[in-house]
Design a protein around this motif. Structure first.
Motif, PDB file in Angstrom:
ATOM      1  N   LEU A 105       0.828  -1.214   0.000  1.00 30.90           N
ATOM      2  CA  LEU A 105       0.000   0.000   0.000  1.00 30.90           C
ATOM      3  C   LEU A 105       0.858   1.257   0.000  1.00 30.90           C
ATOM      4  O   LEU A 105       0.522   2.243  -0.668  1.00 30.90           O
ATOM      5  CB  LEU A 105      -0.948   0.017   1.195  1.00 30.90           C
ATOM      6  N   THR A 106       1.958   1.230   0.725  1.00 29.47           N
ATOM      7  CA  THR A 106       2.845   2.394   0.761  1.00 29.47           C
ATOM      8  C   THR A 106       3.395   2.684  -0.632  1.00 29.47           C
ATOM      9  O   THR A 106       3.394   3.836  -1.091  1.00 29.47           O
ATOM     10  CB  THR A 106       3.994   2.180   1.760  1.00 29.47           C
ATOM     11  N   GLY A 107       3.830   1.643  -1.330  1.00 30.06           N
ATOM     12  CA  GLY A 107       4.366   1.828  -2.680  1.00 30.06           C
ATOM     13  C   GLY A 107       3.321   2.340  -3.652  1.00 30.06           C
ATOM     14  O   GLY A 107       3.574   3.254  -4.453  1.00 30.06           O
ATOM     15  N   ILE A 108       2.110   1.774  -3.597  1.00 32.29           N
ATOM     16  CA  ILE A 108       1.037   2.213  -4.496  1.00 32.29           C
ATOM     17  C   ILE A 108       0.638   3.647  -4.187  1.00 32.29           C
ATOM     18  O   ILE A 108       0.504   4.479  -5.097  1.00 32.29           O
ATOM     19  CB  ILE A 108      -0.173   1.258  -4.390  1.00 32.29           C
ATOM     20  N   ALA A 109       0.444   3.949  -2.903  1.00 32.27           N
ATOM     21  CA  ALA A 109       0.026   5.300  -2.510  1.00 32.27           C
ATOM     22  C   ALA A 109       1.075   6.327  -2.918  1.00 32.27           C
ATOM     23  O   ALA A 109       0.730   7.414  -3.413  1.00 32.27           O
ATOM     24  CB  ALA A 109      -0.229   5.356  -0.999  1.00 32.27           C
ATOM     25  N   THR A 110       2.338   6.000  -2.735  1.00 32.07           N
ATOM     26  CA  THR A 110       3.413   6.922  -3.121  1.00 32.07           C
ATOM     27  C   THR A 110       3.359   7.202  -4.618  1.00 32.07           C
ATOM     28  O   THR A 110       3.439   8.362  -5.047  1.00 32.07           O
ATOM     29  CB  THR A 110       4.785   6.334  -2.732  1.00 32.07           C
ATOM     30  N   GLN A 111       3.221   6.164  -5.436  1.00 34.41           N
ATOM     31  CA  GLN A 111       3.171   6.344  -6.892  1.00 34.41           C
ATOM     32  C   GLN A 111       1.935   7.120  -7.330  1.00 34.41           C
ATOM     33  O   GLN A 111       1.985   7.871  -8.304  1.00 34.41           O
ATOM     34  CB  GLN A 111       3.210   4.987  -7.616  1.00 34.41           C
ATOM     35  N   ARG A 112       0.835   6.963  -6.605  1.00 40.44           N
ATOM     36  CA  ARG A 112      -0.401   7.665  -6.966  1.00 40.44           C
ATOM     37  C   ARG A 112      -0.450   9.072  -6.404  1.00 40.44           C
ATOM     38  O   ARG A 112      -1.286   9.869  -6.822  1.00 40.44           O
ATOM     39  CB  ARG A 112      -1.610   6.885  -6.457  1.00 40.44           C
ATOM     40  N   GLY A 113       0.392   9.357  -5.421  1.00 41.43           N
ATOM     41  CA  GLY A 113       0.377  10.691  -4.815  1.00 41.43           C
ATOM     42  C   GLY A 113      -0.783  10.884  -3.853  1.00 41.43           C
ATOM     43  O   GLY A 113      -1.302  11.993  -3.714  1.00 41.43           O
ATOM     44  N   ILE A 114      -1.200   9.790  -3.182  1.00 45.05           N
ATOM     45  CA  ILE A 114      -2.258   9.884  -2.179  1.00 45.05           C
ATOM     46  C   ILE A 114      -1.734   9.273  -0.885  1.00 45.05           C
ATOM     47  O   ILE A 114      -0.687   8.635  -0.869  1.00 45.05           O
ATOM     48  CB  ILE A 114      -3.560   9.170  -2.622  1.00 45.05           C
ATOM     49  N   THR A 115      -2.478   9.467   0.191  1.00 48.10           N
ATOM     50  CA  THR A 115      -2.036   8.921   1.478  1.00 48.10           C
ATOM     51  C   THR A 115      -2.391   7.430   1.571  1.00 48.10           C
ATOM     52  O   THR A 115      -3.317   6.952   0.891  1.00 48.10           O
ATOM     53  CB  THR A 115      -2.708   9.647   2.653  1.00 48.10           C
ATOM     54  N   VAL A 116      -1.667   6.750   2.434  1.00 50.03           N
ATOM     55  CA  VAL A 116      -1.962   5.340   2.675  1.00 50.03           C
ATOM     56  C   VAL A 116      -3.366   5.221   3.270  1.00 50.03           C
ATOM     57  O   VAL A 116      -4.109   4.291   2.928  1.00 50.03           O
ATOM     58  CB  VAL A 116      -0.901   4.701   3.604  1.00 50.03           C
ATOM     59  N   ALA A 117      -3.762   6.156   4.109  1.00 48.89           N
ATOM     60  CA  ALA A 117      -5.098   6.121   4.717  1.00 48.89           C
ATOM     61  C   ALA A 117      -6.180   6.181   3.633  1.00 48.89           C
ATOM     62  O   ALA A 117      -7.162   5.417   3.673  1.00 48.89           O
ATOM     63  CB  ALA A 117      -5.261   7.276   5.703  1.00 48.89           C
ATOM     64  N   GLU A 118      -6.004   7.075   2.670  1.00 45.15           N
ATOM     65  CA  GLU A 118      -6.989   7.211   1.591  1.00 45.15           C
ATOM     66  C   GLU A 118      -7.028   5.932   0.735  1.00 45.15           C
ATOM     67  O   GLU A 118      -8.100   5.426   0.392  1.00 45.15           O
ATOM     68  CB  GLU A 118      -6.648   8.413   0.716  1.00 45.15           C
TER      69      GLU A 118
END
Length: 171
Positions: A105-118
């Protein structure tokens, strides 16, 4: 191609042997013991056996239900779909303890530019939505597979497959 004079029917070579003469391939109407005519052959229609029909239907059944799943879930590449379970596991762990390590989730969220919570909220919502329709799709496919295996005729299999290819429109 076959030829007949009403008493004998055969290929060119068979007719030549029957007549016991050298005859030109052209103009069979002029051959001895005639008149000779070309026999119009009936087309041979291949009808597969029931086992083959069932095997083909089972393969098509997978395709039909994969297509239905894509219509519901959207088009995602296989490598992304392969991560869905891990994404959900990490999202649920995040809900329980936001300090839990969640590399996917951290890797995906980072690439998408959103928070892990979102991302965790989206993953949980998507998983719940998929779980609401997956049992129906699985059950429908398995029921159709059973109907194929229990069919006693090729016609019954073909009829079932036609109904699956062209389901009635929902109103």
């Amino acid at each position: 191609m076959k030829y007949t004079n009403g008493t004998f029917t055969g290929t060119y070579n068979q007719c030549r042997e029957h007549i016991n003469a050298s005859i030109p391939r052209e103009h069979p109407e002029n051959w001895p013991d005639g008149p000779w005519t070309v026999v119009e052959l009936e087309p041979v229609i291949y009808v597969p056996d029931l086992k083959t029909v069932k095997e083909q239907a089972q393969a098509e059944l997978v395709y039909i239900f994969e297509k239905r799943a894509e219509e519901i879930a959207g088009k995602y590449p296989w490598f992304e779909r392969d991560t869905w379970q891990q994404q959900e596991t990490e999202a649920l762990a995040y809900q329980a303890d936001p300090n839990t390590p969640m590399p996917l989730l951290t890797g995906i969220a980072t690439q998408r530019g959103i928070t892990v919570a979102e991302l965790a909220q989206r993953v949980i919502a998507n998983a719940a939505a998929w779980r609401a329709v997956a049992p129906d799709l699985c059950g429908q496919r398995q029921a159709a597979s059973d109907q194929i295996e229990n069919a006693e005729t090729a016609e019954a299999v073909w009829q079932l497959m036609e109904s699956l290819r062209n389901p009635p429109a929902e109103s």
